[in-house]
Design an enzyme around this catalytic site. Structure first.
Site, PDB file in Angstrom:
ATOM      1  N   GLY A 173     -29.568  10.227   2.849  1.00 51.42           N
ATOM      2  CA  GLY A 173     -28.233  10.232   2.268  1.00 51.42           C
ATOM      3  C   GLY A 173     -28.150  11.247   1.142  1.00 51.42           C
ATOM      4  N   CYS A 174     -27.424  10.907   0.105  1.00 52.22           N
ATOM      5  CA  CYS A 174     -27.221  11.822  -1.025  1.00 52.22           C
ATOM      6  C   CYS A 174     -28.546  12.321  -1.578  1.00 52.22           C
ATOM      7  CB  CYS A 174     -26.442  11.098  -2.122  1.00 52.22           C
ATOM      8  SG  CYS A 174     -26.260  12.060  -3.638  1.00 52.22           S
TER       9      CYS A 174
END
Length: 237
Positions: free
Chosen positions: A69-70
């Site tokens: 993810g991020c």
């Protein structure tokens, strides 16, 4: 799937910069410097107190690539580990050479937001890193991570040939004793070219702690990890 941003209450959004926002559309505490040198794993380009250590031991260090993810969050989580020397945010797994943040986020290039981890295997093993990785992500989500949805936010382990066996062994162990019922969808993929992200993304949690912490809280990253992993959750520490 093109990345989409979670809709937040306006009062909280005013405090943060979501990981899914393109740099041209947000105001950050540290504006990008187009002349700045990108953060890199090359020892000669590293400054600060870690430089002498890297220059002396770089031949004994290894790298690992994880998509979770991020990349701000992945970078922060791995930099907390003893034996990890440096973590670089970047892009991998796609079809485009030299991708940039806007292209990866708003078009379908096949790239993942990822982090390249430089580590000392005499202190922490690759298998230890993989085992730790699982507890920092939601490996049951095929569409992204937490509030960030889109193909660039999917999870994956990008293993070099000599790392595949350890990565697959870690996955097999997890499948046998995971503390939740949902299927694990995170794949082990061959490591391919890793491209460093823009300089303003590197060490974002250090440069912009208020915005980073507000984003992470609003995205419910740590709350989700706690629900999935219980006391084994390692994200945010």
């Amino acid at each position: 799937m093109i990345a989409v941003r979670f809709v937040l209450p306006i009062t909280l959004f005013a405090l943060m910069t979501a990981c899914t926002e393109a740099p041209s559309r947000v105001q950050t505490e540290s504006e990008p410097d187009p002349q700045a040198e990108p953060k890199t794993m090359v020892a000669s380009a590293v400054s600060g107190p870690m430089a002498p250590y890297l220059e002396e031991t770089v031949e004994g260090l290894e790298t690992a690539i994880f998509a979770g993810g991020c990349f701000w969050c992945v970078e922060k989580d791995f930099e907390s580990l003893p034996g990890v020397i440096e973590v670089v945010s970047g892009y991998t797994g796609g079809r485009l050479d030299n991708p940039d943040y806007k292209t990866v986020s708003y078009t379908e290039t096949g790239h993942y937001e990822a982090a390249e981890v430089l580590f000392d295997p005499s202190v922490i093993s690759y298998r230890d890193l993989v085992d730790y990785y699982w507890t920092t992500v939601d490996p049951t989500d095929p569409s992204g991570q937490f509030c960030d949805k889109g193909s660039s936010y999917r999870t994956a382990i990008f293993a070099q040939p000599d790392q595949v066996q350890a990565a697959e062994a870690s996955l097999a162990a997890l499948l046998s004793d995971k503390p939740f019922a949902a299927d694990i969808v995170t794949p082990v993929l061959p490591a391919v070219t890793f491209y460093d992200a823009e300089d303003y993304h590197q060490d974002y949690y250090k440069k912009n702690p208020v915005r980073y912490n507000a984003y992470r809280l609003a995205c419910r990253r740590d709350a989700t990890l706690k629900r999935l992993w219980g006391n084994a959750a390692k994200g945010g520490q």
